[in-house]
Design a protein around this motif. Structure first.
Motif, PDB file in Angstrom:
ATOM      1  N   ALA A  98      -7.703   0.985  -0.232  1.00 21.20           N
ATOM      2  CA  ALA A  98      -6.263   2.224  -1.391  1.00 21.20           C
ATOM      3  C   ALA A  98      -5.859   3.675  -1.258  1.00 21.20           C
ATOM      4  O   ALA A  98      -5.006   3.982  -2.037  1.00 21.20           O
ATOM      5  CB  ALA A  98      -7.000   1.589  -2.644  1.00 21.20           C
ATOM      6  N   GLU A  99      -7.559   4.507  -1.438  1.00 22.13           N
ATOM      7  CA  GLU A  99      -6.996   6.019  -1.398  1.00 22.13           C
ATOM      8  C   GLU A  99      -6.087   5.775   0.168  1.00 22.13           C
ATOM      9  O   GLU A  99      -4.863   7.147  -0.236  1.00 22.13           O
ATOM     10  CB  GLU A  99      -8.339   6.152  -0.984  1.00 22.13           C
ATOM     11  CG  GLU A  99      -9.435   6.884  -2.597  1.00 22.13           C
ATOM     12  CD  GLU A  99     -10.265   5.725  -2.413  1.00 22.13           C
ATOM     13  OE1 GLU A  99     -10.270   5.397  -3.301  1.00 22.13           O
ATOM     14  OE2 GLU A  99      -9.716   4.801  -1.304  1.00 22.13           O
ATOM     15  N   ARG A 128       1.099   7.156   1.391  1.00 22.83           N
ATOM     16  CA  ARG A 128       2.558   6.684  -0.025  1.00 22.83           C
ATOM     17  C   ARG A 128       3.446   8.078  -0.100  1.00 22.83           C
ATOM     18  O   ARG A 128       4.706   8.271   0.006  1.00 22.83           O
ATOM     19  CB  ARG A 128       2.619   5.859  -0.141  1.00 22.83           C
ATOM     20  CG  ARG A 128       2.202   4.195   0.161  1.00 22.83           C
ATOM     21  CD  ARG A 128       1.941   3.139  -0.475  1.00 22.83           C
ATOM     22  NE  ARG A 128       2.167   2.423  -0.285  1.00 22.83           N
ATOM     23  CZ  ARG A 128       0.714   0.853  -0.105  1.00 22.83           C
ATOM     24  NH1 ARG A 128       0.729   1.433  -1.316  1.00 22.83           N
ATOM     25  NH2 ARG A 128       1.365  -0.035   0.653  1.00 22.83           N
ATOM     26  N   SER A 129       2.370   8.859  -0.631  1.00 23.89           N
ATOM     27  CA  SER A 129       2.949  10.043  -0.963  1.00 23.89           C
ATOM     28  C   SER A 129       3.679  10.909   0.001  1.00 23.89           C
ATOM     29  O   SER A 129       3.604  11.246   0.576  1.00 23.89           O
ATOM     30  CB  SER A 129       1.674  10.818  -2.195  1.00 23.89           C
ATOM     31  OG  SER A 129       0.744  11.300  -0.952  1.00 23.89           O
ATOM     32  N   SER A 136     -13.012   4.407   5.707  1.00 20.49           N
ATOM     33  CA  SER A 136     -13.495   2.902   5.968  1.00 20.49           C
ATOM     34  C   SER A 136     -11.980   1.877   5.039  1.00 20.49           C
ATOM     35  O   SER A 136     -11.834   2.232   4.056  1.00 20.49           O
ATOM     36  CB  SER A 136     -15.104   2.161   5.112  1.00 20.49           C
ATOM     37  OG  SER A 136     -15.690   1.042   5.119  1.00 20.49           O
ATOM     38  N   ARG A 137     -12.525   0.934   5.645  1.00 22.99           N
ATOM     39  CA  ARG A 137     -10.859  -0.141   5.357  1.00 22.99           C
ATOM     40  C   ARG A 137     -12.316  -1.261   4.312  1.00 22.99           C
ATOM     41  O   ARG A 137     -11.236  -1.434   3.108  1.00 22.99           O
ATOM     42  CB  ARG A 137     -11.087  -0.867   6.334  1.00 22.99           C
ATOM     43  CG  ARG A 137     -10.205  -0.027   7.673  1.00 22.99           C
ATOM     44  CD  ARG A 137      -9.820  -1.466   8.446  1.00 22.99           C
ATOM     45  NE  ARG A 137     -11.006  -2.567   9.080  1.00 22.99           N
ATOM     46  CZ  ARG A 137     -10.769  -3.172   9.797  1.00 22.99           C
ATOM     47  NH1 ARG A 137      -9.560  -3.185  10.126  1.00 22.99           N
ATOM     48  NH2 ARG A 137     -11.591  -3.562  10.597  1.00 22.99           N
ATOM     49  N   ASP A 195     -20.126  13.908   0.973  1.00 24.19           N
ATOM     50  CA  ASP A 195     -19.356  14.593   0.399  1.00 24.19           C
ATOM     51  C   ASP A 195     -17.687  14.237   0.110  1.00 24.19           C
ATOM     52  O   ASP A 195     -17.495  14.414  -0.690  1.00 24.19           O
ATOM     53  CB  ASP A 195     -18.768  16.118   1.530  1.00 24.19           C
ATOM     54  CG  ASP A 195     -19.864  17.068   1.688  1.00 24.19           C
ATOM     55  OD1 ASP A 195     -20.273  17.628   0.404  1.00 24.19           O
ATOM     56  OD2 ASP A 195     -20.475  16.821   2.719  1.00 24.19           O
ATOM     57  N   ALA A 196     -17.681  13.656   0.695  1.00 19.90           N
ATOM     58  CA  ALA A 196     -15.604  13.048   0.523  1.00 19.90           C
ATOM     59  C   ALA A 196     -16.386  11.154   0.988  1.00 19.90           C
ATOM     60  O   ALA A 196     -16.622  11.690   2.462  1.00 19.90           O
ATOM     61  CB  ALA A 196     -14.912  13.311   0.864  1.00 19.90           C
ATOM     62  N   ALA A 197     -15.820   9.990   0.336  1.00 21.26           N
ATOM     63  CA  ALA A 197     -15.628   8.600   0.911  1.00 21.26           C
ATOM     64  C   ALA A 197     -14.342   8.111   0.729  1.00 21.26           C
ATOM     65  O   ALA A 197     -13.479   7.728  -0.917  1.00 21.26           O
ATOM     66  CB  ALA A 197     -16.765   7.876   0.484  1.00 21.26           C
ATOM     67  N   TYR A 198     -13.226   7.764   1.535  1.00 21.37           N
ATOM     68  CA  TYR A 198     -11.992   7.214   1.144  1.00 21.37           C
ATOM     69  C   TYR A 198     -11.948   5.868   1.706  1.00 21.37           C
ATOM     70  O   TYR A 198     -12.589   5.884   2.638  1.00 21.37           O
ATOM     71  CB  TYR A 198     -11.119   7.934   2.316  1.00 21.37           C
ATOM     72  CG  TYR A 198     -11.120   9.435   1.811  1.00 21.37           C
ATOM     73  CD1 TYR A 198     -11.135  10.102   0.535  1.00 21.37           C
ATOM     74  CD2 TYR A 198     -11.596  10.622   2.541  1.00 21.37           C
ATOM     75  CE1 TYR A 198     -10.666  10.972   0.346  1.00 21.37           C
ATOM     76  CE2 TYR A 198     -11.404  11.976   2.293  1.00 21.37           C
ATOM     77  CZ  TYR A 198     -10.731  12.166   0.761  1.00 21.37           C
ATOM     78  OH  TYR A 198     -10.764  13.655   0.854  1.00 21.37           O
TER      79      TYR A 198
END
Length: 60
Positions: free
Chosen positions: A52-53, A59-60, A36-37, A46-49
Motif C-alpha cells: 500500500a505504501e 502514484r504521487s 515487502s509485498r 528503521d522503516a518498513a514499507y
C-alpha cells in the motif's frame, strides 16, 4: 524431490538477522529498511514499507 526457488513463498527475517547482514556489508550506521509485498512484523527496523505504501508513493 521438490526444489524451491528463492522467491517462492513467504519469507521471515528477524531484525537481528537483518542487522547481521547489514554489519557484514558496512560498519556505517546505515538505516535498516524492509520492503515487502505482504507486510512485515519485524522488530528493529528503521522503516518498513508494504504494498500500500509503495503504490501510494508511486502514484504521487
Amino acid at each position: 524431490m521438490s526444489h524451491r526457488h528463492p522467491t517462492d513463498g513467504p519469507r521471515r527475517a528477524t531484525g537481528a538477522a537483518l542487522q547481521r547482514h547489514r554489519a557484514a556489508l558496512t560498519p556505517d550506521p546505515v538505516p535498516l529498511v524492509a520492503v515487502s509485498r505482504s507486510g512485515t512484523d519485524c522488530a528493529g527496523l528503521d522503516a518498513a514499507y508494504g504494498s500500500a505504501e509503495l503504490l501510494a508513493a508511486w502514484r504521487s
